[in-house]
Design a protein around this motif. Structure first.
Motif, PDB file in Angstrom:
ATOM      1  N   PHE A   1       0.841  -1.203   0.000  1.00  0.00           N
ATOM      2  CA  PHE A   1       0.000   0.000   0.000  1.00  0.00           C
ATOM      3  C   PHE A   1       0.876   1.253   0.000  1.00  0.00           C
ATOM      4  O   PHE A   1       0.659   2.180  -0.788  1.00  0.00           O
ATOM      5  N   LYS A   2       1.891   1.268   0.863  1.00  0.00           N
ATOM      6  CA  LYS A   2       2.799   2.427   0.908  1.00  0.00           C
ATOM      7  C   LYS A   2       3.488   2.641  -0.433  1.00  0.00           C
ATOM      8  O   LYS A   2       3.605   3.777  -0.898  1.00  0.00           O
ATOM      9  N   GLN A   3       3.927   1.573  -1.068  1.00  0.00           N
ATOM     10  CA  GLN A   3       4.576   1.684  -2.377  1.00  0.00           C
ATOM     11  C   GLN A   3       3.603   2.190  -3.442  1.00  0.00           C
ATOM     12  O   GLN A   3       3.979   2.971  -4.312  1.00  0.00           O
TER      13      GLN A   3
ATOM     14  N   GLY B   1      -6.136  -0.603  -4.902  1.00  0.00           N
ATOM     15  CA  GLY B   1      -6.185  -1.305  -6.179  1.00  0.00           C
ATOM     16  C   GLY B   1      -4.813  -1.394  -6.822  1.00  0.00           C
ATOM     17  O   GLY B   1      -4.417  -2.445  -7.339  1.00  0.00           O
ATOM     18  N   GLN B   2      -4.070  -0.291  -6.768  1.00  0.00           N
ATOM     19  CA  GLN B   2      -2.714  -0.253  -7.314  1.00  0.00           C
ATOM     20  C   GLN B   2      -1.808  -1.255  -6.588  1.00  0.00           C
ATOM     21  O   GLN B   2      -0.918  -1.851  -7.187  1.00  0.00           O
ATOM     22  N   ALA B   3      -2.076  -1.453  -5.293  1.00  0.00           N
ATOM     23  CA  ALA B   3      -1.287  -2.391  -4.486  1.00  0.00           C
ATOM     24  C   ALA B   3      -1.762  -3.836  -4.637  1.00  0.00           C
ATOM     25  O   ALA B   3      -1.152  -4.753  -4.085  1.00  0.00           O
ATOM     26  N   GLY B   4      -2.879  -4.031  -5.345  1.00  0.00           N
ATOM     27  CA  GLY B   4      -3.411  -5.382  -5.510  1.00  0.00           C
ATOM     28  C   GLY B   4      -4.160  -5.884  -4.288  1.00  0.00           C
ATOM     29  O   GLY B   4      -4.328  -7.084  -4.095  1.00  0.00           O
ATOM     30  N   ILE B   5      -4.630  -4.961  -3.454  1.00  0.00           N
ATOM     31  CA  ILE B   5      -5.346  -5.317  -2.232  1.00  0.00           C
ATOM     32  C   ILE B   5      -6.843  -5.155  -2.505  1.00  0.00           C
ATOM     33  O   ILE B   5      -7.280  -4.102  -2.968  1.00  0.00           O
TER      34      ILE B   5
END
Length: 186
Positions: free
Chosen positions: A26-28, A123-127
Motif C-alpha cells: 500500500f505504501k509503495q 487497487g494499485q497495491a493489488g489489495i
C-alpha cells in the motif's frame, strides 16, 4: 467482562486489516498519487484515524516539534474530545508544509472523494476485499500496535475508543507472534 460486537474478521472470516506485506505494498502504491493524496493516505496509515477525522485536520492540529497530531474524536455524541496521536516527524513536517486552503483545512475533499483515493491506492497495491478501505487502515493500525507490543491502553487512547473492549478486538490477530506463542505448547 462484556463481549465486544466488533471484530477484525467479517462474518465469512475475511480479514479486515492488512498484513505487513500488504501494508508495505500500500505504501509503495502511493507513488501513483499526488503529494497531497499521499499525505492523506499516510495520515490514516500512521495514526489509525477515521476518514472524517483526517478530513477535518487544519494546521493547528499538527504539532511538529512535539511529534503528534491532535484529532477531534468522532462518535462522542456531541461532546468535544480531543486526542493526541504520535506520528513520524517527517510526515508531520510534510503535513505542516501543505499549502493552506481557503477554509484552513489540509484536505479539501469530501468523504466520497477521500474514499476513492484510498481505493485507488489499494487497487494499485493489488489489495481487495473488505480490508481495502479506510476502515481497513484503522484496523491495520490497531493490529500492528498489538503485534509491536504497544500497551492496549495506548492503542485505545490513540484510536479514541471509549471502551477498552473495543480495542481488545485487535488481540484476535493470527500472526507470527501468536504462532511463536503456540509453538511453546507444541
Amino acid at each position: 467482562m462484556r463481549q465486544s460486537t466488533h471484530s477484525i474478521f467479517s462474518s465469512n472470516g475475511s480479514r479486515k486489516y492488512l498484513t505487513s506485506n500488504e501494508r508495505e505494498a500500500f505504501k509503495q502504491a502511493l507513488n501513483c498519487l499526488g503529494p497531497t493524496e499521499q499525505l492523506f493516505c499516510l495520515t490514516l496509515l500512521y495514526t489509525g484515524c477515521r476518514i472524517s477525522e483526517a478530513l477535518s485536520l487544519c494546521p493547528s492540529n499538527i504539532h511538529v516539534e512535539e511529534g503528534f497530531i491532535v484529532f477531534r474524536s468522532l462518535k462522542k455524541r456531541g461532546r468535544i474530545v480531543m486526542r493526541c496521536v504520535p506520528a513520524p516527524q517527517d510526515h508531520l513536517a510534510a503535513l505542516f508544509d501543505l499549502t493552506l486552503l481557503e477554509n484552513n483545512r489540509l484536505f479539501l475533499w469530501g468523504r466520497t472523494h477521500a474514499w476513492k483515493i484510498i481505493k485507488q491506492a489499494m487497487g494499485q497495491a493489488g489489495i481487495t476485499g473488505i480490508k481495502a478501505t479506510p476502515r481497513g487502515l484503522r484496523h491495520t493500525y490497531g493490529t500492528r500496535g498489538v503485534m509491536k507490543d504497544i500497551p492496549l491502553d495506548r492503542i485505545q487512547k490513540w484510536l479514541g475508543h471509549k471502551d477498552i473492549q473495543t480495542t481488545f478486538i485487535y488481540t484476535n490477530i493470527i500472526g507470527q507472534q501468536e504462532r511463536e506463542l503456540a509453538e511453546r505448547v507444541w
